[in-house]
Motif scaffolding. Structure first.
Motif, short mmCIF file in Angstrom:
data_model
loop_
_atom_site.label_atom_id
_atom_site.label_comp_id
_atom_site.label_asym_id
_atom_site.label_seq_id
_atom_site.Cartn_x
_atom_site.Cartn_y
_atom_site.Cartn_z
N SER A 215 -38.42 -6.93 11.80
CA SER A 215 -38.19 -6.26 13.22
C SER A 215 -37.73 -4.98 12.90
O SER A 215 -37.96 -3.92 13.65
CB SER A 215 -37.24 -7.22 13.95
OG SER A 215 -35.94 -7.14 13.46
N SER A 216 -36.93 -4.50 11.68
CA SER A 216 -36.43 -3.36 11.60
C SER A 216 -37.47 -2.58 10.66
O SER A 216 -37.39 -1.30 11.17
CB SER A 216 -35.03 -3.67 11.06
OG SER A 216 -34.57 -2.34 10.27
N VAL A 217 -38.05 -3.17 9.68
CA VAL A 217 -38.93 -1.99 8.97
C VAL A 217 -40.20 -2.10 9.44
O VAL A 217 -40.93 -1.09 9.14
CB VAL A 217 -38.61 -2.60 7.59
CG1 VAL A 217 -39.46 -1.37 6.42
CG2 VAL A 217 -37.09 -2.47 7.16
N MET A 218 -40.90 -3.30 9.58
CA MET A 218 -42.34 -3.35 9.93
C MET A 218 -42.78 -2.86 11.03
O MET A 218 -43.91 -2.29 11.13
CB MET A 218 -42.80 -4.94 9.46
CG MET A 218 -42.41 -5.23 7.96
SD MET A 218 -43.48 -4.89 6.73
CE MET A 218 -44.88 -5.90 7.06
N ILE A 221 -43.91 0.44 12.17
CA ILE A 221 -45.20 0.89 11.46
C ILE A 221 -46.16 0.37 12.49
O ILE A 221 -47.37 1.26 12.58
CB ILE A 221 -45.45 0.08 10.19
CG1 ILE A 221 -44.18 0.73 9.32
CG2 ILE A 221 -46.71 0.72 9.70
CD1 ILE A 221 -44.18 -0.10 7.63
N PHE A 222 -46.06 -0.63 13.13
CA PHE A 222 -47.20 -1.07 13.86
C PHE A 222 -47.39 -0.66 15.24
O PHE A 222 -48.35 -0.45 15.86
CB PHE A 222 -47.39 -2.80 13.92
CG PHE A 222 -47.57 -3.33 12.67
CD1 PHE A 222 -48.50 -3.03 11.68
CD2 PHE A 222 -46.57 -4.45 12.28
CE1 PHE A 222 -48.57 -3.65 10.34
CE2 PHE A 222 -46.55 -4.90 10.91
CZ PHE A 222 -47.72 -4.39 10.18
N VAL A 227 -43.23 4.68 21.63
CA VAL A 227 -42.56 3.63 22.14
C VAL A 227 -41.41 3.24 21.19
O VAL A 227 -41.43 2.67 19.84
CB VAL A 227 -43.34 2.20 22.01
CG1 VAL A 227 -42.65 0.83 22.36
CG2 VAL A 227 -44.57 2.38 22.94
N ASN A 228 -40.04 3.40 21.70
CA ASN A 228 -39.08 3.27 20.34
C ASN A 228 -38.00 2.20 21.08
O ASN A 228 -37.53 2.20 21.96
CB ASN A 228 -38.41 4.54 20.58
CG ASN A 228 -37.05 4.65 19.75
OD1 ASN A 228 -37.17 3.74 18.82
ND2 ASN A 228 -36.09 5.47 19.74
N ILE A 229 -38.32 1.19 20.47
CA ILE A 229 -37.28 -0.09 20.92
C ILE A 229 -36.21 -0.12 20.06
O ILE A 229 -36.25 0.02 18.66
CB ILE A 229 -38.31 -1.59 20.81
CG1 ILE A 229 -39.72 -1.38 21.46
CG2 ILE A 229 -37.28 -2.73 21.16
CD1 ILE A 229 -40.41 -2.64 21.04
N ASP A 230 -35.07 -0.14 20.73
CA ASP A 230 -33.93 -0.23 19.95
C ASP A 230 -33.76 -1.12 18.80
O ASP A 230 -34.14 -2.41 19.00
CB ASP A 230 -32.64 -0.59 21.00
CG ASP A 230 -31.37 -0.14 20.48
OD1 ASP A 230 -31.09 1.03 20.63
OD2 ASP A 230 -30.63 -1.01 20.22
#
Lengths: 365, 254
Positions: A215-218, A221-222, A227-230
């Motif tokens: 959830s944090s790293v991958m 990328i996708f 779209v910046n989800i906290d």
């Protein structure tokens, strides 16, 4: 053939050796030679360790002061915890805004207590407030940006406050989602059934660390950059999905224990599927799996410590970062004991409440 | 047991009709070409050896079991996959089970009120009044606040009967209502059922209580291996069974 004299026989008291303190000791501690030996070994062990622990933690401990020089080093140095307590509780939340966190938690504490304590009036209305109104208030209080409250970015949230936020949201969401998934898995509708099975088996098959890491790293990328989800939100969603899969299986265990006759009686009375579930099956199934639900809640509470690996500073992570402070090197034992104590109090309370609930819901069947 | 009331005129209105009904459990052919008409106010006893399909037969009538061939028509509604039809039929048919199947987490009163409130949409106060009326009738109103687990088997079964009656059904199905009871509790349940029969309720009852059958039944059906073998008025059925299988069965249970 014989006819026995039938005169009422007076009730006699039970033999002396089976009641009172002596009877209790005999029955529970010294019933057999092996049990007697085990009792003696256990008592010796306790006599040997407990006084030392108390001496370290309470009698020889240092409580007051501001620097490590205030610790005589004989027992525990609680000064370390006391000096940094604000950081342990609030992370990097700005000091002038602490009242918002305190207010928000007091509010939810009050609402939940209202719901949990017996005989408080208007439970339905309070439940509505808790589920639909409180989250909005809590969001505004924690994050700000409305009613003149300055915004506090989520990366400044931390400590026990962050742990409680993760755990509370996780529990509030994992239970209902888990129930829906469990019903889906037992449904006769092929699509609902396969979706539930795939969901449950996927999330149960992946370690939580992987989920958080993904959830944090991958994820960034996708999804497109705009779209910046906290990060915190992503972690929360990961925890909810992960725990709801476990919850689903716990609930399914309860559903399977309900006899077929209960469904048939409800059907014969003309109750629809959802009414049968809501009024007949779920109340019984959930009562049966209270120990499993609390188990999952406790696990969820502990699992929140894993957010450390994606750079969120929960209670344990804040504590560990404090160990690295050169002014306070060498106080990790006190830190870990304090953390453990807080976690234990939270989990033990949940456990006690669940036992009370089981007793209260017992209806003699 | 109260005495049987005078022979009455049976209505010609058909409440339940089965036409060429077949049912399979997997490969097992459990109901074979069942044809049956139940008239309004009729009391039918179904008996037969274990596994003969007698419970399955009455469970098909409110679609607890699905039949695969033939027609079942209840009060003019044909039972098929149409859920509305099934709902309509179930509101009309009450069922009492061998294992009572009361809801253990609800009090006796709540057991009785649940369906009237949530299926018939009655106000709670009205539903409770109806429930108390029927609990009174099965002589258990004083236990209304207790949970089923605190009652004896016979009391539980009487509550189950009251629970069904609260939906004011026009047909009652009884699936071995006394088989799970201790001997001294059978009578209290049968008494309630006799009263119900005397009030003109259309009843189908799977039971081996032959005394009860003689007291209330208009017809006795004997089933074996999924078929209705013999059908007769109760005294004739017990005194002069026609088929060999019926004779064998009666010699074993009497």
């Amino acid at each position: 053939m014989a006819v026995y004299a039938h005169s009422p026989h007076a009730d006699l008291p039970p033999p002396k050796s089976t009641v009172g303190v002596v009877g209790w000791l005999k029955k529970n501690l010294f019933s057999t030679p092996v049990n007697s030996a085990l009792t003696i070994v256990a008592l010796t062990f306790l006599c040997w360790t407990i006084p030392r622990l108390i001496e370290w933690a309470l009698i020889n401990a240092d409580w007051l002061g501001t620097t490590r020089e205030d610790c005589s080093r004989e027992g525990a140095c609680w000064v370390f915890v006391a000096v940094r307590i604000k950081q342990f509780l609030f992370g990097f939340y700005p000091g002038s805004e602490y009242w918002r966190v305190v207010l928000s938690f007091s509010l939810v504490g009050f609402l939940v207590a209202w719901l949990l304590i017996e005989k408080t009036p208007r439970k339905g209305f309070v439940a509505f407030l808790t589920i639909f109104v409180y989250p909005v208030i809590a969001y505004i209080l924690f994050y700000g940006g409305a009613f003149g409250l300055p915004v506090v970015e989520t990366h400044r949230w931390g400590g026990l406050m962050l742990t409680l936020i993760l755990a509370t949201i996780g529990m509030f969401c994992a239970l209902p989602i888990g129930i829906i998934l469990a019903l889906g898995r037992r449904s006769s509708m092929p699509i609902a059934k396969s979706v539930s099975i795939v969901f449950i088996e996927f999330w149960r098959g992946v370690p939580l660390i992987t989920v958080l890491f993904m959830s944090s790293v991958m994820l960034p990328i996708f999804i497109p950059e705009e779209v910046n989800i906290d990060k915190l939100l992503r972690a929360i969603i990961g925890i909810i999905f992960f725990e709801s899969a476990y919850m689903a299986e716990v609930v399914r265990g309860g559903l399977q224990a309900i006899p077929r006759g209960q469904y048939e009686a409800a059907e014969a009375l003309g109750l629809s599927y959802w009414k049968t579930m809501l009024f007949i099956i779920l109340p019984q199934a959930l009562k049966l799996v209270i120990p499993g639900i609390v188990n999952t809640f406790n696990a969820l509470f502990m699992d929140t410590t894993l957010v450390l690996i994606i750079g969120l500073f929960d209670f344990l992570a804040v504590m560990q970062s404090a160990f690295a402070d050169p002014k306070w090197l060498g106080f990790s034992v006190e830190g870990y004991v304090f953390v453990a104590l807080i976690y234990w109090i939270a989990c033990f309370s949940m456990s006690r409440y669940s036992q009370y609930l089981e007793r209260k819901l017992h209806t003699g069947h | 047991m109260t005495e049987r009331q005078d022979a009455k005129q049976i209505s010609t209105e058909v409440m339940v009709e089965l036409r060429g009904v077949h049912k399979w459990y997997g490969d097992f052919h459990v109901l074979k070409d069942i044809n049956l008409k139940v008239f309004k106010g009729e009391r039918i006893i179904i008996c037969g050896p274990s596994g003969c399909g007698k419970s399955t037969l009455i469970r098909c009538m409110n679609r607890l079991e699905e039949h695969q061939r033939g027609d079942i028509i209840v009060n003019g509604v044909t039972l098929d996959n149409d859920l509305k039809g099934i709902d309509q039929v179930r509101r009309n048919i009450g069922m009492v089970f061998q294992q009572f199947n009361l809801f253990p987490h609800l009090t006796v009163l709540e057991n009785c009120c649940l369906a009237p409130i949530w299926v018939q949409k009655k106000p709670r106060r009205e539903a409770e009044a109806i429930a108390l009326k029927y609990l009174e009738r099965v002589q258990i109103a004083n236990q209304a606040a207790k949970f089923p687990g605190q009652l004896s088997g016979g009391q539980q079964q009487r509550v189950a009967i009251a629970r069904s009656l609260c939906m004011s059904p026009s047909i009652m199905l009884f699936d071995e209502p006394t088989s799970a009871l201790d001997p001294e509790m059978i009578k209290e349940v049968l008494d309630v059922m006799v009263d119900l029969a005397n009030e003109g309720m259309t009843m189908l009852c799977v039971t081996h209580e032959m005394g009860f059958a003689k007291t209330v039944a208009d017809r006795v059906l004997f089933m074996d291996a999924g078929e209705i073998i013999e059908e007769n008025e109760p005294h004739a059925f017990f005194d002069n069974p026609l088929s060999e299988r019926t004779k064998l069965f009666l010699s074993q249970i009497l």
